[in-house]
Design a protein around this motif. Structure first.
Motif, mmCIF file in Angstrom:
data_model
loop_
_atom_site.group_PDB
_atom_site.id
_atom_site.type_symbol
_atom_site.label_atom_id
_atom_site.label_comp_id
_atom_site.label_asym_id
_atom_site.label_seq_id
_atom_site.Cartn_x
_atom_site.Cartn_y
_atom_site.Cartn_z
ATOM 1 N N SER B 9 0.833 -1.206 0.000
ATOM 2 C CA SER B 9 0.000 0.000 0.000
ATOM 3 C C SER B 9 0.864 1.252 0.000
ATOM 4 O O SER B 9 0.566 2.230 -0.697
ATOM 5 C CB SER B 9 -0.917 0.019 1.224
ATOM 6 O OG SER B 9 -1.753 -1.095 1.200
ATOM 7 N N VAL B 12 2.294 1.799 -3.414
ATOM 8 C CA VAL B 12 1.250 2.302 -4.318
ATOM 9 C C VAL B 12 1.075 3.806 -4.105
ATOM 10 O O VAL B 12 1.041 4.595 -5.060
ATOM 11 C CB VAL B 12 -0.084 1.560 -4.082
ATOM 12 C CG1 VAL B 12 -1.236 2.279 -4.771
ATOM 13 C CG2 VAL B 12 0.014 0.130 -4.581
ATOM 14 N N ALA B 16 1.893 6.741 -6.743
ATOM 15 C CA ALA B 16 0.794 7.626 -7.154
ATOM 16 C C ALA B 16 1.207 9.087 -7.010
ATOM 17 O O ALA B 16 0.873 9.936 -7.839
ATOM 18 C CB ALA B 16 -0.455 7.334 -6.328
ATOM 19 N N THR B 24 -4.970 13.539 -9.078
ATOM 20 C CA THR B 24 -5.409 12.775 -10.253
ATOM 21 C C THR B 24 -6.291 13.600 -11.193
ATOM 22 O O THR B 24 -6.568 13.179 -12.308
ATOM 23 C CB THR B 24 -6.167 11.508 -9.821
ATOM 24 O OG1 THR B 24 -7.185 11.889 -8.886
ATOM 25 C CG2 THR B 24 -5.240 10.507 -9.175
ATOM 26 N N VAL B 35 -2.980 3.919 -13.929
ATOM 27 C CA VAL B 35 -3.668 3.387 -12.755
ATOM 28 C C VAL B 35 -2.665 2.527 -11.993
ATOM 29 O O VAL B 35 -1.927 1.745 -12.580
ATOM 30 C CB VAL B 35 -4.943 2.613 -13.153
ATOM 31 C CG1 VAL B 35 -4.648 1.487 -14.112
ATOM 32 C CG2 VAL B 35 -5.666 2.083 -11.933
ATOM 33 N N ILE B 36 -2.616 2.731 -10.671
ATOM 34 C CA ILE B 36 -1.596 2.087 -9.844
ATOM 35 C C ILE B 36 -2.293 1.320 -8.730
ATOM 36 O O ILE B 36 -3.129 1.878 -8.020
ATOM 37 C CB ILE B 36 -0.669 3.157 -9.225
ATOM 38 C CG1 ILE B 36 -0.051 4.012 -10.340
ATOM 39 C CG2 ILE B 36 0.422 2.521 -8.373
ATOM 40 C CD1 ILE B 36 0.348 5.383 -9.901
ATOM 41 N N TYR B 37 -1.959 0.058 -8.583
ATOM 42 C CA TYR B 37 -2.635 -0.733 -7.552
ATOM 43 C C TYR B 37 -1.804 -1.938 -7.177
ATOM 44 O O TYR B 37 -0.912 -2.364 -7.912
ATOM 45 C CB TYR B 37 -4.031 -1.174 -8.032
ATOM 46 C CG TYR B 37 -4.054 -1.855 -9.376
ATOM 47 C CD1 TYR B 37 -4.125 -1.106 -10.546
ATOM 48 C CD2 TYR B 37 -4.001 -3.240 -9.484
ATOM 49 C CE1 TYR B 37 -4.145 -1.727 -11.786
ATOM 50 C CE2 TYR B 37 -4.021 -3.870 -10.716
ATOM 51 C CZ TYR B 37 -4.091 -3.096 -11.867
ATOM 52 O OH TYR B 37 -4.108 -3.717 -13.086
ATOM 53 N N ALA B 38 -2.124 -2.490 -6.004
ATOM 54 C CA ALA B 38 -1.484 -3.727 -5.563
ATOM 55 C C ALA B 38 -2.244 -4.897 -6.176
ATOM 56 O O ALA B 38 -3.462 -4.835 -6.330
ATOM 57 C CB ALA B 38 -1.511 -3.816 -4.044
ATOM 58 N N HIS B 61 -1.055 0.534 -16.769
ATOM 59 C CA HIS B 61 -1.249 -0.066 -15.449
ATOM 60 C C HIS B 61 0.101 -0.215 -14.750
ATOM 61 O O HIS B 61 1.086 -0.592 -15.385
ATOM 62 C CB HIS B 61 -1.887 -1.456 -15.574
ATOM 63 C CG HIS B 61 -3.346 -1.416 -15.928
ATOM 64 N ND1 HIS B 61 -4.299 -2.110 -15.226
ATOM 65 C CD2 HIS B 61 -4.017 -0.745 -16.893
ATOM 66 C CE1 HIS B 61 -5.491 -1.879 -15.757
ATOM 67 N NE2 HIS B 61 -5.342 -1.062 -16.781
ATOM 68 N N THR B 63 1.445 -2.180 -11.282
ATOM 69 C CA THR B 63 1.008 -3.037 -10.182
ATOM 70 C C THR B 63 2.161 -3.299 -9.229
ATOM 71 O O THR B 63 3.333 -3.205 -9.598
ATOM 72 C CB THR B 63 0.477 -4.388 -10.699
ATOM 73 O OG1 THR B 63 1.509 -5.043 -11.432
ATOM 74 C CG2 THR B 63 -0.737 -4.200 -11.581
ATOM 75 N N TYR B 65 3.473 -6.132 -6.353
ATOM 76 C CA TYR B 65 3.241 -7.461 -5.784
ATOM 77 C C TYR B 65 4.508 -7.930 -5.080
ATOM 78 O O TYR B 65 5.607 -7.798 -5.625
ATOM 79 C CB TYR B 65 2.848 -8.456 -6.887
ATOM 80 C CG TYR B 65 2.270 -9.726 -6.335
ATOM 81 C CD1 TYR B 65 0.994 -9.741 -5.794
ATOM 82 C CD2 TYR B 65 3.007 -10.898 -6.327
ATOM 83 C CE1 TYR B 65 0.455 -10.888 -5.263
ATOM 84 C CE2 TYR B 65 2.471 -12.058 -5.796
ATOM 85 C CZ TYR B 65 1.195 -12.047 -5.263
ATOM 86 O OH TYR B 65 0.662 -13.182 -4.737
#
Lengths: 215, 283
Positions: B9, B12, B16, B24, B35-38, B61, B63, B65
């Protein structure tokens, strides 16, 4: 009576049959590799009837079969013509002497791209195909795109990925003698993307095996 | 406590901020919607976003992990440290033979009065008023009474102290580990991939620590990078940035203020088995 005269009589017979049982179709004759269904390629309206390779009209078509027989006035038709009407869109695949006219039912509209081709010598740009650097070689052609039996693992291997299907693509001969090759990219109007594995040009047009290529 | 999920988190959030330094609603530093996410992309969504670059939309994207590569680097003391101080909002003011309950009521708090060497305590309740606190204390003390928040003790009472205690939190580091975390850029072209990767990589290379949700800092160090053009058949150009993140696993506990100390004394003669009575004092 000779073969030519007999052929004319056969097509006259088809025309008479179509008058009784046919439905109206718009007939298009592609002149280029771009947008074959347009006002510029419209030949006229023709009555035609299609059956599931059964001139007795005793059985319907079923899954996975793209080939139909066409009853229409063959004297004004040519291989590669598109027929667009209420029953669907078809292209004429073969008009072999004295034999039934074969048509292919089209369920998708496809565009074929040639992947990035680096021209010149010396230093050139980054090597790799993208949606920006590929070139459309066939645009907006209605075609038959049906599932083939095979399936391969996705190259991207995301957690939600399943095996990706192989597909059969049938296209008429493309005006301008456009040659479709392996590794060409095919897209359709519903957002699917494929890469050609094998392309065979037959007297019925292009028979292409392609793999779905998405993430 | 900090966990590997907190690390993801935090990364991320850090990325961001790098990509969208002005929020944004403003353009990104790369000029590309990102777009940025776990976790991992959903293939249908990724396909749609990558293909949409050709029609004027599209999103890159990114990501995060955590890979399975991990090393135990525990090496610091496991002593408890203060995280938040107790908040005391109630007051006990001694004046002559009176004790006045003041301030504002909040929980958790404890009140204590030491009179004639004995403790009288009361734990403040959420629905208490200053008067009910005074009443609860007064009824325990022999001879005491209260009027409103003012407790009056007998003239013979020796008032030693009026104390208020609260509850803070403390934490300690119980373990430390170094984890390889994979930041993946999923783009439709090499140019979009490199623009995004460079923005992120340079900013993270210049960042020594990211703050986790428990306010501990995780040390981030660049480890390796991998370009993947093998997926171009699927209209995808991928790059993995591997960062090593060292973070602490912490434990948090509530810590209540001690308002009264109790001391039990046993006296005896060395060598004698005779027992004596015990004596208890309160301070």
């Amino acid at each position: 009576m000779d073969g030519t005269k007999l052929q004319g009589k056969v097509y006259y017979g088809y025309a008479q049959s179509a008058k009784r049982i046919g439905l109206p179709f718009r007939q298009y004759r592609p002149a280029s590799a771009t947008n074959p269904i347009s006002s510029g390629t419209l030949v006229g309206t023709i009555l035609a009837s299609f059956n599931a390779q059964d001139m007795k009209y005793s059985k319907p078509n079923s899954y996975g079969k793209a080939v139909w027989y066409c009853l229409a006035d063959g004297r004004v038709m040519a291989v590669g013509d598109y027929f667009v009407g209420a029953p669907g869109t078809f292209f004429i695949a073969s008009m072999q002497p004295l034999l039934p006219i074969q048509a292919i039912e089209c369920n998708r509209t496809v565009t074929v791209f040639r992947p990035q081709q680096q021209a010149g010598v010396g230093a050139v740009g980054y090597g790799g195909n993208t949606a920006q650097n590929q070139t459309a070689i066939v645009t907006g052609f209605p075609a038959s795109v049906l599932i083939n039996a095979k399936a391969d693992n996705s190259s991207v291997k995301l957690p939600g990925d399943t095996r990706q299907a192989w597909w059969s693509l049938l296209l008429p001969p493309i005006p301008g003698n456009v040659i479709i090759q392996d590794a060409d990219v095919v897209t359709d109007e519903i957002g699917n993307r494929y890469v050609v594995s094998a392309a065979e040009l037959t007297d019925m047009g292009w028979r292409i095996t392609m793999a779905e290529s998405e993430t | 406590m900090a966990d590997v999920v907190d690390v993801m988190s935090a990364l991320v959030a850090a990325m961001a901020q790098v990509i969208y330094p002005n929020g944004t609603a403003q353009p990104s530093v790369t000029g590309l919607a990102t777009v940025i996410y776990a976790g991992w992309p959903q293939s249908s969504q990724l396909d749609k976003d990558l293909a949409a670059f050709n029609t004027g939309g599209g999103r890159v994207h990114v990501t995060v992990y955590a890979t399975g590569t991990e090393k135990n680097t525990t090496r610091y003391s496991t002593d408890w440290l203060q995280l938040t101080q107790p908040a005391q909002t109630v007051t006990l003011v001694v004046a002559g033979q009176t004790i006045t309950v003041g301030g504002t009521v909040s929980v958790p708090q404890n009140t204590a009065i030491l009179v004639n060497g004995l403790p009288y305590t009361y734990a403040v309740q959420a629905n208490d008023t200053l008067t009910t606190i005074a009443t609860a204390l007064a009824v325990q003390i022999p001879g005491a009474s209260n009027t409103g928040p003012v407790i009056t003790l007998p003239a013979t009472a020796r008032i030693q102290a009026g104390r208020v205690g609260g509850a803070g939190t403390m934490f300690r580091e119980v373990r430390r580990q170094q984890r390889a975390v994979q930041l993946t850029i999923w783009a439709d072209t090499p140019a979009h991939r490199e623009a995004t990767a460079q923005a992120i990589d340079v900013a993270l290379a210049a960042t020594e620590f990211v703050t986790l949700s428990d306010q501990t800092a995780a040390r981030i160090i660049y480890q390796s990078s991998r370009l993947d053009d093998g997926t171009q058949k699927a209209n995808l150009y991928r790059r993995d940035l591997i960062y090593s993140v060292e973070y602490a696993t912490t434990q948090t506990s509530a810590a209540t203020t001690v308002t009264v100390a109790q001391e039990n004394l046993h006296t005896g003669v060395s060598g004698s088995s005779a027992t004596t009575s015990s004596q208890t004092t309160y301070q």
